[in-house]
Design an enzyme around this catalytic site. Structure first.
Site, short mmCIF file in Angstrom:
data_model
loop_
_atom_site.label_atom_id
_atom_site.label_comp_id
_atom_site.label_asym_id
_atom_site.label_seq_id
_atom_site.Cartn_x
_atom_site.Cartn_y
_atom_site.Cartn_z
N GLU A 1 10.43 -10.63 -18.80
CA GLU A 1 9.90 -9.87 -19.93
C GLU A 1 11.04 -9.24 -20.74
O GLU A 1 12.08 -8.92 -20.17
CB GLU A 1 8.92 -8.79 -19.43
CG GLU A 1 9.53 -7.80 -18.48
CD GLU A 1 8.48 -6.88 -17.85
OE1 GLU A 1 7.47 -7.39 -17.34
OE2 GLU A 1 8.71 -5.68 -17.88
N ILE B 1 1.26 3.83 -5.27
CA ILE B 1 0.43 3.22 -6.32
C ILE B 1 -0.66 2.36 -5.68
O ILE B 1 -1.83 2.44 -6.07
CB ILE B 1 1.32 2.41 -7.30
CG1 ILE B 1 2.23 3.38 -8.07
CG2 ILE B 1 0.47 1.58 -8.24
CD1 ILE B 1 3.25 2.73 -8.98
N LEU C 1 0.84 -1.21 0.00
CA LEU C 1 0.00 0.00 0.00
C LEU C 1 0.87 1.25 0.00
O LEU C 1 0.82 2.07 0.91
CB LEU C 1 -0.95 -0.01 1.20
CG LEU C 1 -2.15 0.93 1.09
CD1 LEU C 1 -3.17 0.41 0.08
CD2 LEU C 1 -2.84 1.09 2.46
N GLY C 2 1.71 1.36 -1.05
CA GLY C 2 2.51 2.58 -1.23
C GLY C 2 1.70 3.59 -2.02
O GLY C 2 0.46 3.58 -1.98
N ASP D 1 0.44 -7.50 -16.15
CA ASP D 1 1.11 -6.50 -16.99
C ASP D 1 2.62 -6.70 -16.96
O ASP D 1 3.34 -6.05 -17.72
CB ASP D 1 0.76 -5.08 -16.49
CG ASP D 1 1.31 -3.99 -17.39
OD1 ASP D 1 1.14 -4.12 -18.64
OD2 ASP D 1 1.92 -3.03 -16.90
N HIS E 1 3.64 -4.72 -20.13
CA HIS E 1 4.22 -3.74 -19.19
C HIS E 1 3.91 -2.31 -19.65
O HIS E 1 4.82 -1.52 -19.96
CB HIS E 1 5.74 -3.95 -19.05
CG HIS E 1 6.30 -3.36 -17.80
ND1 HIS E 1 7.38 -3.91 -17.12
CD2 HIS E 1 5.95 -2.26 -17.09
CE1 HIS E 1 7.65 -3.16 -16.05
NE2 HIS E 1 6.80 -2.16 -16.01
N ARG F 1 5.95 -6.11 -10.49
CA ARG F 1 7.06 -6.75 -11.19
C ARG F 1 6.79 -8.25 -11.25
O ARG F 1 6.26 -8.82 -10.30
CB ARG F 1 8.39 -6.53 -10.44
CG ARG F 1 8.97 -5.14 -10.54
CD ARG F 1 9.56 -4.87 -11.93
NE ARG F 1 10.25 -3.60 -12.00
CZ ARG F 1 9.72 -2.44 -12.37
NH1 ARG F 1 8.44 -2.39 -12.73
NH2 ARG F 1 10.44 -1.34 -12.42
N ILE G 1 0.59 -5.64 -11.38
CA ILE G 1 1.08 -4.48 -12.14
C ILE G 1 2.44 -4.02 -11.57
O ILE G 1 2.91 -2.94 -11.92
CB ILE G 1 0.07 -3.30 -12.10
CG1 ILE G 1 -0.43 -3.02 -10.67
CG2 ILE G 1 -1.11 -3.57 -13.01
CD1 ILE G 1 0.50 -2.38 -9.73
C1 DGY Z 1 8.44 1.69 -13.56
O1 DGY Z 1 8.24 2.88 -13.56
O2 DGY Z 1 9.16 1.12 -12.74
C2 DGY Z 1 7.77 0.91 -14.64
O3 DGY Z 1 7.41 -0.35 -14.21
C3 DGY Z 1 8.63 0.85 -15.86
O4 DGY Z 1 9.73 0.09 -15.62
#
Ligand code: DGY
Length: 311
Positions: free
Chosen positions: A259, A154, A151-152, A254, A277, A230, A228
């Site tokens: 990848e 994003i 819960l940062g 994503d 991604h 890594r 979304i």
């Molecule tokens: C990020 O900003 O880290 C995105 O995933 C692109 O690598």
């Protein structure tokens, strides 16, 4: 004389033009082979511009004795060895905040696409199969239980969006935050209480394969996974097995461990939505990220504090 930089990632043309105006830029591919910089005056390179998913290896940095700054065009810094950079006196910056909305928007989009069968419905119509029959009923998103691992910035933006769909929010991660959402001590407990498990934490040795077989079993046959963050946070072998066996209902991904290579097994699984991604891949956000990369470089070379320094 303009400072010399190596550029390892793609940038928007306007960012590229501004970079060339202010710096002497050499475009290279990231490589561990010191020969990659052999044709350059490596001793003159003072900065590297790279992507979050690319970073820079220590071997590459070692081949650049005058390196002062690594400017990441992305929020993730898992591909840069920050302690090693600090020890060498190399500064590192990233581009937080400006991409938060895009990544959070995509997360909700992926969840809706997966639960409502948007991608398979589109394929059905394009293939001319609609007259032959209806699609099976999908799953409603509104009101579902959403579990957010990480819960940062994003993760919080994702939580706000799902709240507007009447979803309940719980979360797990390194520590509880001062928020009204329920904190779960473990990701297994979080998964057990979620219909939609969202992976939004940063990659680190601690989070490697954190979504494993036990987490997927706890999520259960009605649950879906959205990643979304890594690819390294998810044990892809366990995920493929869970998707095949019906241990979970589906996954929207994503990001992938290796990848842009994606395990073939995902391609034949109908209960997945796969994107390349694209979390921050809008014109608006890539422009803002580029501006922040430039602001960090300019501040560094002017001897000023960088706006978004990591070390
Ligand atoms: C990020 O900003 O880290 C995105 O995933 C692109 O690598």
């Amino acid at each position: 004389m303009k400072p010399s930089l190596i550029q390892l990632c793609h940038l928007l043309p306007e960012t590229q033009a501004a970079l060339h105006e202010r710096y002497d830029v050499t475009r290279l591919e990231l490589s561990d082979d010191p020969a990659a910089v052999a044709g350059l005056d490596a001793g003159s390179i003072r900065g590297v511009v790279t992507g979050g998913h690319l970073g820079i290896t220590n071997a590459f940095a070692d081949a650049l004795p005058a390196l002062e700054i690594v400017a990441i065009n992305g929020v993730g810094f898992d591909k840069v060895d920050l302690p090693a950079a600090k020890a060498r006196g190399v500064r590192v910056s990233n581009t937080p905040d400006v991409l938060t909305d895009d990544v959070a928007d995509l997360t909700v989009g992926l969840a809706i696409a997966l639960l409502r069968g948007i991608v398979s419905g589109d394929a059905h119509v394009r293939a001319g199969q609609w007259p032959a029959g209806e699609r099976p009923l999908a799953t409603k998103l509104s009101g579902k239980r959403v579990g957010i691992y990480g819960l940062g910035r994003i993760g919080s933006a994702i939580a706000r969006r799902f709240q507007s769909f009447g979803c309940s929010i719980a979360y797990s991660g390194r520590r509880p935050h001062d928020v009204d959402f329920q904190f779960q001590e473990s990701i297994v407990a979080l998964a057990g209480d979620s219909d939609i498990l969202v992976v939004a934490a940063s990659a680190s040795p601690d989070t490697h394969n954190i979504v494993d077989r036990a987490v997927l079993e706890a999520l259960g046959p009605g649950g879906v996974l959205v990643n979304i963050a890594r690819g390294s946070l998810v044990d892809e072998t366990a995920l493929i097995e869970a998707l095949r066996s019906g241990a979970i209902a589906g996954a929207a991904l994503d990001v992938f461990a290796d990848e842009p290579r994606v395990p073939d097994a995902f391609f034949t699984l109908p209960n997945t939505v796969l994107t390349p991604h694209i979390g921050s891949a809008t014109k608006e956000t890539r422009k803002a990220m580029g501006d922040l990369v430039l602001a960090n470089l300019d501040a560094h070379f002017a001897g000023q504090p960088m706006p978004t320094a990591l070390v």
